[in-house]
Design a protein around this motif. Sequence first.
Motif, PDB file in Angstrom:
ATOM      1  N   ARG A   1       0.744  11.159   3.275  1.00  0.00           N
ATOM      2  CA  ARG A   1      -0.116  10.189   2.594  1.00  0.00           C
ATOM      3  C   ARG A   1       0.577   8.826   2.469  1.00  0.00           C
ATOM      4  O   ARG A   1      -0.033   7.780   2.730  1.00  0.00           O
ATOM      5  CB  ARG A   1      -0.493  10.702   1.206  1.00  0.00           C
ATOM      6  CG  ARG A   1      -1.538  11.787   1.176  1.00  0.00           C
ATOM      7  CD  ARG A   1      -1.699  12.361  -0.234  1.00  0.00           C
ATOM      8  NE  ARG A   1      -1.879  11.333  -1.251  1.00  0.00           N
ATOM      9  CZ  ARG A   1      -1.838  11.568  -2.567  1.00  0.00           C
ATOM     10  NH1 ARG A   1      -1.598  12.800  -3.012  1.00  0.00           N
ATOM     11  NH2 ARG A   1      -2.021  10.581  -3.435  1.00  0.00           N
ATOM     12  N   VAL A   2       1.849   8.867   2.103  1.00  0.00           N
ATOM     13  CA  VAL A   2       2.585   7.610   1.941  1.00  0.00           C
ATOM     14  C   VAL A   2       2.797   6.943   3.292  1.00  0.00           C
ATOM     15  O   VAL A   2       2.615   5.721   3.433  1.00  0.00           O
ATOM     16  CB  VAL A   2       3.934   7.872   1.241  1.00  0.00           C
ATOM     17  CG1 VAL A   2       4.745   6.576   1.153  1.00  0.00           C
ATOM     18  CG2 VAL A   2       3.717   8.455  -0.150  1.00  0.00           C
TER      19      VAL A   2
ATOM     20  N   ALA B   1       1.229   6.661  -6.959  1.00  0.00           N
ATOM     21  CA  ALA B   1       0.118   7.535  -7.330  1.00  0.00           C
ATOM     22  C   ALA B   1       0.517   9.005  -7.255  1.00  0.00           C
ATOM     23  O   ALA B   1      -0.011   9.838  -7.998  1.00  0.00           O
ATOM     24  CB  ALA B   1      -1.074   7.272  -6.408  1.00  0.00           C
ATOM     25  N   ILE B   2       1.452   9.331  -6.379  1.00  0.00           N
ATOM     26  CA  ILE B   2       1.944  10.709  -6.273  1.00  0.00           C
ATOM     27  C   ILE B   2       2.951  11.016  -7.372  1.00  0.00           C
ATOM     28  O   ILE B   2       2.934  12.086  -7.985  1.00  0.00           O
ATOM     29  CB  ILE B   2       2.572  10.931  -4.885  1.00  0.00           C
ATOM     30  CG1 ILE B   2       1.488  10.874  -3.802  1.00  0.00           C
ATOM     31  CG2 ILE B   2       3.326  12.258  -4.823  1.00  0.00           C
ATOM     32  CD1 ILE B   2       2.026  10.772  -2.392  1.00  0.00           C
TER      33      ILE B   2
ATOM     34  N   ALA C   1      -0.432   5.302   4.471  1.00  0.00           N
ATOM     35  CA  ALA C   1      -0.673   4.039   3.772  1.00  0.00           C
ATOM     36  C   ALA C   1       0.257   2.947   4.285  1.00  0.00           C
ATOM     37  O   ALA C   1      -0.146   1.783   4.442  1.00  0.00           O
ATOM     38  CB  ALA C   1      -0.485   4.237   2.265  1.00  0.00           C
TER      39      ALA C   1
ATOM     40  N   GLU D   1       0.741   4.120  -2.981  1.00  0.00           N
ATOM     41  CA  GLU D   1       0.477   5.535  -2.729  1.00  0.00           C
ATOM     42  C   GLU D   1       1.610   6.395  -3.275  1.00  0.00           C
ATOM     43  O   GLU D   1       1.371   7.461  -3.859  1.00  0.00           O
ATOM     44  CB  GLU D   1       0.285   5.778  -1.237  1.00  0.00           C
ATOM     45  CG  GLU D   1      -0.226   7.164  -0.887  1.00  0.00           C
ATOM     46  CD  GLU D   1      -1.644   7.399  -1.382  1.00  0.00           C
ATOM     47  OE1 GLU D   1      -1.971   8.578  -1.675  1.00  0.00           O
ATOM     48  OE2 GLU D   1      -2.423   6.433  -1.480  1.00  0.00           O
TER      49      GLU D   1
ATOM     50  N   LYS E   1       0.826  -1.208   0.000  1.00  0.00           N
ATOM     51  CA  LYS E   1       0.000   0.000   0.000  1.00  0.00           C
ATOM     52  C   LYS E   1       0.863   1.263   0.000  1.00  0.00           C
ATOM     53  O   LYS E   1       0.539   2.251  -0.664  1.00  0.00           O
ATOM     54  CB  LYS E   1      -0.936   0.001   1.212  1.00  0.00           C
ATOM     55  CG  LYS E   1      -2.099  -0.958   1.087  1.00  0.00           C
ATOM     56  CD  LYS E   1      -3.071  -0.789   2.248  1.00  0.00           C
ATOM     57  CE  LYS E   1      -4.284  -1.701   2.078  1.00  0.00           C
ATOM     58  NZ  LYS E   1      -5.228  -1.562   3.224  1.00  0.00           N
ATOM     59  N   GLY E   2       1.952   1.212   0.741  1.00  0.00           N
ATOM     60  CA  GLY E   2       2.843   2.363   0.759  1.00  0.00           C
ATOM     61  C   GLY E   2       3.429   2.650  -0.604  1.00  0.00           C
ATOM     62  O   GLY E   2       3.466   3.801  -1.061  1.00  0.00           O
TER      63      GLY E   2
END
Length: 508
Positions: A323-324, A13-14, A327, A10, A6-7
């Motif tokens: 955010r990271v 995605a950035i 996650a 994320e 998940k990290g």
Amino acid sequence: MVDWTKGRAEAQAIAEPWTRQGGPGGAIVLFDSHGVRESASGGFAVIEHRLPFTPDTQNRLASISKHICAAVLLREGVPLDETLGSFIPELPEALGAVPLCRALDMTGALPDMMEALWQQGTPFTASLSAAEVFTAACRLPGLNAEPGTEMAYSNTGWRLAQVILERRTGKSAAQLIEDLMTPAAVPIRFVSDESEVVPGLATGYWHDGQGWRRGFYGFNFSASGGTAGSAAGLARWAAGLMAGREPYAGLLDRLAAPRQFSDGSESLYRLGLVMTKLGDTPIIGHGGSLTGYRNHMLLAPEQGVGVVLLTNREEDALWPALRVLAALTGESLPGEPENLPAGLYAAEEGPFWAEFTGGAISFMGGYEKLVSDGEGGLRSLPAYLDIRLRTEADGALAGKIGGLAHRLLPVPAETRLDERLVGRWRDERLGIEIAIHADGATSWPWAGTIGRETRLMPLPGGRALADLGHGPWRHRPCLWLQPDGSLRLAGHRSRILHFSRIDQESRS
């Protein structure tokens, strides 16, 4: 439970939009105490040559450098409780009386050199050497406030810390940082200024609304923000700090040890690191900003993980890094405040003001995103400045900013410029003059005899805000009349200019 998948997702995605936009970019590295585990990157390190930004791209770390400088101070056994003047006797008396530890934890009330010089008309693009900036520091006429009462960001103490280190050891800052990094073979180096060649360095960029432009910062970098390194290299350094591997055993605990205001309350700002929480997870980190570069490093020591985000884009880096980390650790990001204020606010007296826009606050120029405190109020998840506010019945916002109590009231839309501000003013100590006209147009010192114009925004109580933009940066110092008829000027980082009237325009 740490979730690397998940990290990484994320982080990707950035980073992916940076590549899609075809502009500058950055790298995001996820790590644990053993080293790098995941990474993502995108965009260009150098737009002109279409060179991709990777986790190994060299970048200016800017103020992330502070905790590295603090690590050198601890390694060299510098007594942090001693006063600045005991190390540097040529400092003015007021500055010399400040303990080194308060100069480093931002409670020393030392005027920030860049902001102080900017207020006097020196562009931040001016090429000033370490010796020239030090000479200017030795001419500072006083402090911003009483030391220990407030956390207000200032690079000056860190500049002076470099002087102390070099005098005590007989070594340059570059050599001292090389000595610190060599045992772990970490490729982080000290860079003195813009003109020094750094192999593989990303170019910094900012967007003017039409296109990307190169960033430039002329002042000597110093220990305030002079290191350069890659995201992967910084992650390796941070991993070693968390692991406590020799010769860094116990170093992170010393850097992150609690610091207190003079009233005994605790400050979130430590020795070049900021302590806070993401959900129930204690986190510690620091950001860095130079023209065209925005970075952040976050560690969650109890879980033994962290995130480094380095970019060559003039954009916020803290929230993407959070955010990271959220996650990665399974924590939730804090929610938006229930009732976001908007517009301009000011204290009933003094130079204190704030503007609320886009879910963030600019307090005297210090910018922080605002989140819900879970109890109907507002707080920062601080990049640097701890903010906690609640709305009162009359619409005022009250609480603490940087450890100091404030009560801010909405500025009425019909506020007009106080006619007592109109005239010519001079600070005799520093030889600076400004001229304020009845319509609010103001002549400001700039680049020697060139000068510039700004238009004041009136505040109640004989106060007004100037608006001085330069490149991507905006400076809005507050002018406010004193009971004796003089005029003071203050930003968040520098509050030392004090003017006397030298001529008065016709007010007819």
